[in-house]
Design a protein around this motif. Structure first.
Motif, PDB file in Angstrom:
ATOM      1  N   VAL A  21       0.836  -1.208   0.000  1.00 29.35           N
ATOM      2  CA  VAL A  21       0.000   0.000   0.000  1.00 29.35           C
ATOM      3  C   VAL A  21       0.866   1.251   0.000  1.00 29.35           C
ATOM      4  O   VAL A  21       0.657   2.176  -0.799  1.00 29.35           O
ATOM      5  CB  VAL A  21      -0.947   0.002   1.208  1.00 29.35           C
ATOM      6  CG1 VAL A  21      -1.682   1.344   1.312  1.00 29.35           C
ATOM      7  CG2 VAL A  21      -1.954  -1.132   1.109  1.00 29.35           C
ATOM      8  N   HIS A  22       1.855   1.293   0.865  1.00 30.25           N
ATOM      9  CA  HIS A  22       2.720   2.479   0.944  1.00 30.25           C
ATOM     10  C   HIS A  22       3.546   2.653  -0.324  1.00 30.25           C
ATOM     11  O   HIS A  22       3.758   3.780  -0.785  1.00 30.25           O
ATOM     12  CB  HIS A  22       3.631   2.376   2.162  1.00 30.25           C
ATOM     13  CG  HIS A  22       2.895   2.431   3.465  1.00 30.25           C
ATOM     14  ND1 HIS A  22       3.423   1.981   4.654  1.00 30.25           N
ATOM     15  CD2 HIS A  22       1.651   2.893   3.765  1.00 30.25           C
ATOM     16  CE1 HIS A  22       2.548   2.159   5.626  1.00 30.25           C
ATOM     17  NE2 HIS A  22       1.462   2.703   5.113  1.00 30.25           N
ATOM     18  N   ASN A  23       4.001   1.546  -0.902  1.00 33.04           N
ATOM     19  CA  ASN A  23       4.763   1.632  -2.151  1.00 33.04           C
ATOM     20  C   ASN A  23       3.908   2.194  -3.280  1.00 33.04           C
ATOM     21  O   ASN A  23       4.375   3.004  -4.089  1.00 33.04           O
ATOM     22  CB  ASN A  23       5.305   0.256  -2.541  1.00 33.04           C
ATOM     23  CG  ASN A  23       6.398  -0.221  -1.616  1.00 33.04           C
ATOM     24  OD1 ASN A  23       7.056   0.581  -0.945  1.00 33.04           O
ATOM     25  ND2 ASN A  23       6.620  -1.519  -1.555  1.00 33.04           N
ATOM     26  N   ILE A  24       2.646   1.778  -3.339  1.00 31.38           N
ATOM     27  CA  ILE A  24       1.754   2.279  -4.388  1.00 31.38           C
ATOM     28  C   ILE A  24       1.451   3.762  -4.164  1.00 31.38           C
ATOM     29  O   ILE A  24       1.397   4.556  -5.115  1.00 31.38           O
ATOM     30  CB  ILE A  24       0.455   1.447  -4.431  1.00 31.38           C
ATOM     31  CG1 ILE A  24       0.753   0.046  -4.964  1.00 31.38           C
ATOM     32  CG2 ILE A  24      -0.602   2.132  -5.303  1.00 31.38           C
ATOM     33  CD1 ILE A  24      -0.457  -0.873  -5.012  1.00 31.38           C
ATOM     34  N   ILE A  25       1.252   4.155  -2.909  1.00 27.19           N
ATOM     35  CA  ILE A  25       1.012   5.569  -2.613  1.00 27.19           C
ATOM     36  C   ILE A  25       2.198   6.406  -3.085  1.00 27.19           C
ATOM     37  O   ILE A  25       2.019   7.458  -3.722  1.00 27.19           O
ATOM     38  CB  ILE A  25       0.769   5.779  -1.111  1.00 27.19           C
ATOM     39  CG1 ILE A  25      -0.585   5.175  -0.696  1.00 27.19           C
ATOM     40  CG2 ILE A  25       0.805   7.268  -0.760  1.00 27.19           C
ATOM     41  CD1 ILE A  25      -0.876   5.270   0.791  1.00 27.19           C
ATOM     42  N   GLU A  26       3.400   5.963  -2.779  1.00 25.46           N
ATOM     43  CA  GLU A  26       4.588   6.716  -3.188  1.00 25.46           C
ATOM     44  C   GLU A  26       4.698   6.766  -4.709  1.00 25.46           C
ATOM     45  O   GLU A  26       5.112   7.785  -5.274  1.00 25.46           O
ATOM     46  CB  GLU A  26       5.847   6.080  -2.588  1.00 25.46           C
ATOM     47  CG  GLU A  26       5.934   6.156  -1.073  1.00 25.46           C
ATOM     48  CD  GLU A  26       5.945   7.591  -0.552  1.00 25.46           C
ATOM     49  OE1 GLU A  26       6.341   8.498  -1.312  1.00 25.46           O
ATOM     50  OE2 GLU A  26       5.557   7.792   0.612  1.00 25.46           O
TER      51      GLU A  26
END
Length: 280
Positions: free
Chosen positions: A115-120
């Motif tokens: 999730v955090h990787n996609i947000i970034e």
């Protein structure tokens, strides 16, 4: 003509010694051990890096062999030496490359922090637009956020669309806050009813932003959409994807309607999700 005892399987004049055969068998047994399914935890990126360094050394030997090709006093021996060394190096390079690919195919990598990787990734895509408006991004991410059941591409679409929506409505030089956390749903209530089971784990992704005051009447001569603005239609598309993935979407605002938020909830992936590194 007197020859040195160089050995190769490609020339009958230079028979392979028993010690060389034993060495090959020893290497084969070590490879079998390393590639055994029970021993795959030992196959680390360090091991792959070690193989790559060996390949680099072999490449240097191959280059030096090429340079020295015409510098032997015995030209026939020089050509034999060049051919034998080059062929052996190429075979070893082939084996090492195949071994690296084999390791990748048998070394699962645990999927984490998706999730955090996609947000970034989404923020990077819209970085220029955010800078143009002077919008500052604030992150409130939970460490070790669990994985969700939503496919990566669909989650990327949802988060990218929500960021665009927030960017359009946020005044210049204001902030957008992105928040993630994991929660336990204790009971089925409201919109979540029928989507989440009692005591189910899920993740929550929220976007907080300020909004322009909407005009009561459109400017003269401008085309309008009945009842809904274009940005609101975007949210309808997003919500459809969210619901399709057994999630919920909540939209809210403060009493003065100057600050808004959109909150998404998705089920947590209970299985251990892994992937394999590409061999290409």
């Amino acid at each position: 003509m007197e020859w040195n005892s160089f050995e190769t399987e490609n020339d009958s004049r230079f028979p392979k010694s028993s010690s060389a055969k034993d060495g090959i068998k020893s290497i084969e047994s070590e490879v079998d051990f390393l590639t055994n399914e029970r021993n795959t935890p030992f196959l680390s990126p360090f091991f792959i890096e070690l193989i790559q360094r060996i390949e680099n050394s072999l490449g240097s030997i191959k280059n030096y062999t090429q340079i020295s090709r015409g510098k032997f006093s015995d030209r026939e021996f020089g050509e034999y030496y060049y051919r034998a060394v080059t062929e052996d190096i190429e075979k070893m390079e082939m084996v090492l490359n195949s071994l690296i690919d084999y390791i990748k195919l048998h070394t699962p990598i645990r999927k984490m922090n998706t999730v955090h990787n996609i947000i970034e990734e989404v923020l990077k895509k819209h970085h220029v637009k955010l800078e143009e408006k002077g919008i500052k991004l604030l992150r409130r991410f939970e460490k070790d956020l669990p994985e969700t059941t939503v496919p990566d591409e669909q989650l990327k679409y949802v988060l990218g669309s929500l960021l665009q929506y927030a960017m359009v409505l946020t005044p210049p030089s204001w902030n957008i806050v992105l928040s993630t956390k994991s929660l336990m749903l204790e009971k089925e209530t409201g919109e979540a009813e029928g989507l989440f089971k009692r005591d189910a784990k899920y993740i929550e992704i929220s976007v907080f932003f300020a909004v322009h005051q909407r005009r009561s009447e459109p400017a003269s001569g401008m085309a309008t959409l009945p009842k809904e603005e274009a940005s609101d239609i975007l949210l309808r598309f997003v919500k459809e994807v969210v619901l399709r993935n057994h999630g919920t979407m909540k939209i809210g605002a403060d009493e003065k309607r100057t600050k808004s938020f959109i909150s998404l909830r998705f089920p947590v992936e209970r299985r251990k999700v892994v992937y394999y590194e590409s061999v290409n």
